[in-house]
Enzyme design. Structure first.
Site, PDB file in Angstrom:
ATOM      1  N   ASN A 128       0.864  -1.191   0.000  1.00 20.23           N
ATOM      2  CA  ASN A 128       0.000   0.000   0.000  1.00 20.23           C
ATOM      3  C   ASN A 128       0.893   1.231   0.000  1.00 20.23           C
ATOM      4  O   ASN A 128       2.036   1.177   0.443  1.00 20.23           O
ATOM      5  CB  ASN A 128      -0.877  -0.002   1.263  1.00 20.23           C
ATOM      6  CG  ASN A 128      -1.838   1.169   1.293  1.00 20.23           C
ATOM      7  OD1 ASN A 128      -2.438   1.519   0.267  1.00 20.23           O
ATOM      8  ND2 ASN A 128      -1.992   1.803   2.443  1.00 20.23           N
ATOM      9  N   HIS A 171       0.794   5.251   1.375  1.00 17.00           N
ATOM     10  CA  HIS A 171       0.045   6.119   2.283  1.00 17.00           C
ATOM     11  C   HIS A 171       0.715   7.496   2.312  1.00 17.00           C
ATOM     12  O   HIS A 171       1.945   7.575   2.425  1.00 17.00           O
ATOM     13  CB  HIS A 171       0.008   5.501   3.685  1.00 17.00           C
ATOM     14  CG  HIS A 171      -0.800   6.309   4.642  1.00 17.00           C
ATOM     15  ND1 HIS A 171      -2.181   6.326   4.614  1.00 17.00           N
ATOM     16  CD2 HIS A 171      -0.436   7.173   5.616  1.00 17.00           C
ATOM     17  CE1 HIS A 171      -2.619   7.151   5.554  1.00 17.00           C
ATOM     18  NE2 HIS A 171      -1.583   7.683   6.169  1.00 17.00           N
ATOM     19  N   SER A 199       4.769   6.945   2.280  1.00 15.28           N
ATOM     20  CA  SER A 199       5.379   5.663   2.643  1.00 15.28           C
ATOM     21  C   SER A 199       4.743   4.530   1.850  1.00 15.28           C
ATOM     22  O   SER A 199       3.515   4.478   1.727  1.00 15.28           O
ATOM     23  CB  SER A 199       5.135   5.358   4.132  1.00 15.28           C
ATOM     24  OG  SER A 199       5.455   6.461   4.956  1.00 15.28           O
ATOM     25  N   ASP A 248      -2.844   0.891   8.113  1.00 10.38           N
ATOM     26  CA  ASP A 248      -1.669   1.738   7.837  1.00 10.38           C
ATOM     27  C   ASP A 248      -0.510   1.405   8.775  1.00 10.38           C
ATOM     28  O   ASP A 248       0.310   2.273   9.080  1.00 10.38           O
ATOM     29  CB  ASP A 248      -2.026   3.235   7.963  1.00 10.38           C
ATOM     30  CG  ASP A 248      -3.091   3.657   6.955  1.00 10.38           C
ATOM     31  OD1 ASP A 248      -3.144   3.073   5.858  1.00 10.38           O
ATOM     32  OD2 ASP A 248      -3.871   4.571   7.281  1.00 10.38           O
TER      33      ASP A 248
HETATM   34  C1  GAR Z   1      -2.561   8.721  -2.913  1.00  5.08           C
HETATM   35  O1  GAR Z   1      -2.127   9.966  -2.437  1.00  5.08           O
HETATM   36  C2  GAR Z   1      -2.394   7.659  -1.866  1.00  5.08           C
HETATM   37  O2  GAR Z   1      -1.293   7.885  -1.036  1.00  5.08           O
HETATM   38  C3  GAR Z   1      -3.679   7.810  -1.087  1.00  5.08           C
HETATM   39  O3  GAR Z   1      -4.662   8.008  -2.070  1.00  5.08           O
HETATM   40  C4  GAR Z   1      -4.075   8.734  -3.156  1.00  5.08           C
HETATM   41  C5  GAR Z   1      -4.463   8.053  -4.445  1.00  5.08           C
HETATM   42  O4  GAR Z   1      -4.079   8.832  -5.548  1.00  5.08           O
HETATM   43  N1  GAR Z   1      -3.962   6.622  -0.315  1.00  5.08           N
HETATM   44  C6  GAR Z   1      -4.441   6.640   0.919  1.00  5.08           C
HETATM   45  O5  GAR Z   1      -4.746   7.665   1.501  1.00  5.08           O
HETATM   46  C7  GAR Z   1      -4.596   5.273   1.558  1.00  5.08           C
HETATM   47  N2  GAR Z   1      -4.855   5.384   2.953  1.00  5.08           N
HETATM   48  P1  GAR Z   1      -4.110   8.221  -7.020  1.00  5.08           P
HETATM   49  O6  GAR Z   1      -5.492   7.590  -7.207  1.00  5.08           O
HETATM   50  O7  GAR Z   1      -3.929   9.413  -7.910  1.00  5.08           O
HETATM   51  O8  GAR Z   1      -3.000   7.219  -7.134  1.00  5.08           O
END
Ligand code: GAR
Length: 215
Positions: free
Chosen positions: A109, A111, A138, A147
């Site tokens: 994942n 985060h 991360s 997480d």
């Molecule tokens: C990213 O910033 C990722 O880190 C976050 O969602 C976004 C997805 O962007 N994930 C979380 O918050 C998970 N807890 P994307 O769809 O443009 O890749």
């Protein structure tokens, strides 16, 4: 040459991290994205996958009786591609312990925080409100603690005086697009493993907060 590592990517939204993985794959990569699965039919990342000729599938979580039924269907859809690695790329669903256990050691994942700080949502706003000098992102192995799994690689980004949520989020996203392809590459090359609850790179345990990078 050995067989490429089959990868299944799960998304819920824009899929910019998925795009970074597609771009790396097109350049050269030890892994192949076999499918992109979304829990939302309107996720823009589905279009990105289709443009790259990658199979897509939508499983609307609202169509299932409960979380366990959704996760069971999701596992079936994923396992049809015999994945060596499952990548959560903005997949905004809490996964059941049964799901997490099924993919133990092959579930990553990303985060948007310097884990273990700022688990959960809304990390950019929380960092700005706290007045922190640094923020980051991360990549971690997923365990049953939300997480909370062992961190593989972590990028630190300085918070600038002019930052608001959007400006900071943009730089965090740019950092994400560098570290996620790196972690997936390491995994595909067989260099990255989860062993006894620790993230190992080239047979050596990584630091608690992962391989450190600064952008
Ligand atoms: C990213 O910033 C990722 O880190 C976050 O969602 C976004 C997805 O962007 N994930 C979380 O918050 C998970 N807890 P994307 O769809 O443009 O890749």
């Amino acid at each position: 040459m050995s067989e490429p590592c089959n990868v299944v990517v799960l998304i819920s939204g824009s899929g910019s991290n998925l795009q970074a993985l597609i771009d790396q794959q097109e350049a050269s990569s030890p892994s192949r994205i076999r499918a992109v699965i979304s829990n939302r039919g309107d996720a823009y990342g589905l279009q990105r996958a289709q443009q790259a000729g990658i199979e897509t599938r939508v499983l609307e979580h609202g169509h299932f009786a409960d979380r366990a039924a959704f996760d069971a269907a999701l596992m079936e859809a994923i396992d049809a591609h015999a994945p060596g690695l499952v990548v959560l790329a903005g997949f905004m669903r809490i996964l059941t312990p049964a799901f997490v256990r099924h993919y133990e050691g092959r579930l990553l994942n990303i985060h948007p925080s310097l884990l273990p700080r700022y688990k959960g949502l809304d990390t950019h706003r929380r960092v700005l409100e706290a007045g922190d000098a640094e923020h980051g992102c991360s990549v971690h192995f997923v365990t049953e603690e939300l997480d909370g799994g062992p961190v593989v690689v972590q990028a630190t980004v300085a918070v600038e005086p002019a930052d608001d949520v959007e400006r900071l989020a943009q730089r965090i996203h740019a950092a994400e697009h560098r570290i996620y392809p790196l972690a997936v590459r390491w995994f595909g090359e067989g260099r990255l493993r989860l062993q006894d609850g620790r993230a190992m790179l080239d047979g050596q345990p990584l630091p608690e907060t992962g391989f450190p990078l600064r952008f």
